[in-house]
Design a protein around this motif. Structure first.
Motif, PDB file in Angstrom:
ATOM      1  N   ALA A 225      -5.637   2.923  -8.274  1.00 27.89           N
ATOM      2  CA  ALA A 225      -6.601   3.414  -8.816  1.00 27.89           C
ATOM      3  C   ALA A 225      -6.791   3.051 -10.415  1.00 27.89           C
ATOM      4  O   ALA A 225      -6.407   2.742 -10.726  1.00 27.89           O
ATOM      5  CB  ALA A 225      -5.841   4.567  -9.357  1.00 27.89           C
TER       6      ALA A 225
ATOM      7  N   VAL B 243       1.108  -1.602  -0.066  1.00 26.61           N
ATOM      8  CA  VAL B 243      -0.135   0.107   0.547  1.00 26.61           C
ATOM      9  C   VAL B 243       0.909   1.461  -0.094  1.00 26.61           C
ATOM     10  O   VAL B 243       2.149   1.468   0.836  1.00 26.61           O
ATOM     11  CB  VAL B 243      -0.970   0.124   1.461  1.00 26.61           C
ATOM     12  CG1 VAL B 243      -1.548   1.958   1.098  1.00 26.61           C
ATOM     13  CG2 VAL B 243      -1.929  -0.391   0.994  1.00 26.61           C
TER      14      VAL B 243
ATOM     15  N   ASN C 251      -6.407  -3.299  -2.161  1.00 28.09           N
ATOM     16  CA  ASN C 251      -5.166  -2.772  -2.490  1.00 28.09           C
ATOM     17  C   ASN C 251      -5.987  -0.843  -2.963  1.00 28.09           C
ATOM     18  O   ASN C 251      -6.368  -0.815  -3.439  1.00 28.09           O
ATOM     19  CB  ASN C 251      -4.466  -2.874  -4.105  1.00 28.09           C
ATOM     20  CG  ASN C 251      -4.379  -4.679  -2.903  1.00 28.09           C
ATOM     21  OD1 ASN C 251      -3.337  -4.617  -2.543  1.00 28.09           O
ATOM     22  ND2 ASN C 251      -5.174  -5.598  -3.226  1.00 28.09           N
ATOM     23  N   ASP C 252      -4.965   0.078  -2.812  1.00 28.12           N
ATOM     24  CA  ASP C 252      -4.899   1.760  -3.340  1.00 28.12           C
ATOM     25  C   ASP C 252      -4.481   1.750  -4.758  1.00 28.12           C
ATOM     26  O   ASP C 252      -3.551   2.209  -5.225  1.00 28.12           O
ATOM     27  CB  ASP C 252      -3.557   2.140  -2.772  1.00 28.12           C
ATOM     28  CG  ASP C 252      -2.583   2.104  -2.420  1.00 28.12           C
ATOM     29  OD1 ASP C 252      -2.121   0.774  -2.587  1.00 28.12           O
ATOM     30  OD2 ASP C 252      -1.940   2.834  -2.200  1.00 28.12           O
TER      31      ASP C 252
ATOM     32  N   SER D 236      -7.626  -5.664   4.678  1.00 27.96           N
ATOM     33  CA  SER D 236      -7.575  -3.967   4.841  1.00 27.96           C
ATOM     34  C   SER D 236      -6.266  -3.749   5.572  1.00 27.96           C
ATOM     35  O   SER D 236      -5.545  -3.707   5.550  1.00 27.96           O
ATOM     36  CB  SER D 236      -8.832  -3.048   4.535  1.00 27.96           C
ATOM     37  OG  SER D 236      -9.768  -3.112   3.048  1.00 27.96           O
TER      38      SER D 236
END
Length: 398
Positions: A139, A114, A136-137, A220
């Motif tokens: 986009a 992350v 997860n981050d 998370s």
């Protein structure tokens, strides 16, 4: 500053990938092109398919000699994940592609910590992105037109994606001297009182991040732990195990508790809300469960009381993993109920089912100097229970 890895299949997307790389370079970013083609390649990338495929556990042939495209993509995703793990210069990753390439690249992105920038320009980004993103981050950016040739529309969108990824790689995150070390706690509506009381005892020393135990919440927390963001975990609410084993809508994965095993972070756990399996509105409850003890939590959530047999399976799942933890561990059993509705007079009060859970954990528990099982004659939401888990965590983290 690390490098931006631009990833895609040169056999079908070479012009678009090179255009993205040049756009990113124009901002000053250092860019590397990674070709993950599985059906032949024109060459010219910084890392060609054979190089990436060689990181597959069974070698490059396990990727490049497959005749089934779906199997080849799956194998290349595994190879790309392993390739990423060997790189120490990844500042960020930009992926471009359709559904197959999105699956391939995002699987590898999910192995990155992350905080590492990850942007996927995809034809499927306007739909359900949960399978690609997970905890997860990542986009996801919708390509609007197919990534199949450069035109006035695709050039603008690909350039925007490249500039965004390059900006994330080159941007500096300001430090904040007042930041306290972060810890994670898991919570559900029926354990809110426990977590709130414990949090109040800890938040003067820690940034307490609370994760709603809805399947993705536990994932998370564990992802952040493995990414180095957390100093410890108070995993009070492990209800996701019940949904995983029985078939509810908020399941964990088989890797639940894996972060505590691998990181050896201080871990305080309990069996919060494992008295229930979650479904949607009442009409969504599977037919085979319609005659069970059901409780309408709200218009969109129906809870089903777990049985003694299910609780034995839940207890076994949990204790097998906790026994593998080598960091400082304390695991608590609240003998008077594992949720606010598992108490005398409440709809899920079932001493027989709770006893099956507790007896399973006791029977299979392996005591060790680092690992202790603690039983308290409280409901999980009692003040005394909250005080005990908070004080025990403070002792462990010292």
């Amino acid at each position: 500053m690390g490098k931006l890895y631009v990833v895609g299949t040169f056999d079908t997307k070479e012009p678009e990938l090179r255009f993205a790389a040049e756009a990113a370079r124009s901002t000053g970013a250092e860019v590397l092109l990674v070709d993950v083609s599985t059906q032949g390649s024109p060459g010219g990338a910084d890392f060609d398919p054979a190089t990436v495929a060689s990181f597959h556990p069974d070698g490059a042939s396990a990727v490049l000699e497959r005749t089934d495209r779906g199997e080849a993509v799956t194998a290349m995703a595994e190879a790309l994940s392993a390739f990423f793990r060997t790189r120490d210069d990844i500042g960020g990753v930009l992926g471009l592609g359709g559904s197959g390439n999105t699956v391939l690249v995002t699987e590898a992105m999910r192995t990155l910590p992350v905080g590492t920038p990850k942007l996927m320009l995809s034809t499927v980004a306007s739909g359900n992105t949960a399978p690609y993103v997970g905890p997860n981050d990542i986009a996801m950016m919708y390509s609007v037109v197919d990534i199949a040739g450069l035109n006035a529309i695709s050039r603008r969108i690909i350039a925007n994606a490249a500039y965004a990824a390059a900006g994330m790689v080159q941007g500096k995150i300001p430090s904040h001297e007042g930041d306290k070390p972060a810890i994670g706690m898991t919570m559900f509506g029926v354990t809110t009182q426990c977590v709130t009381q414990a949090r109040k005892k800890l938040e003067d020393r820690f940034d307490v991040a609370v994760f709603h135990a809805t399947g993705i919440g536990g994932q998370s927390m564990e992802k952040l732990a493995e990414s180095g963001f957390l100093r410890g975990m108070l995993d009070v609410t492990t209800t996701e195990v019940a949904d995983h084993l029985v078939g509810g809508v908020f399941p964990c994965t088989d890797d639940r508790f894996g972060a505590a095993i691998r990181t050896r972070l201080p871990y305080v756990g309990s069996v919060g809300a494992v008295d229930m399996v979650n479904f949607g509105a009442m009409e969504t409850v599977p037919k085979e469960f319609r005659n069970r003890n059901l409780h309408v939590h709200n218009a969109q959530v129906t809870l089903m009381r777990t049985t003694p047999e299910e609780n034995r399976a839940i207890g076994k799942f949990i204790v097998e993993r906790v026994n593998r933890m080598e960091g400082p561990v304390r695991f608590f059993l609240p003998l008077k109920g594992v949720s606010i509705i598992d108490a005398p007079g409440m709809p899920f009060h079932d001493p027989e089912a709770d006893a099956a859970l507790f007896e399973t954990i006791r029977a299979e528990w392996i005591d060790a100097p680092n690992r202790k099982l603690i039983e308290l004659d409280n409901n999980i939401n009692d003040q005394a229970f909250s005080d005990a888990i908070a004080e025990t965590f403070l002792e462990l983290i010292r």
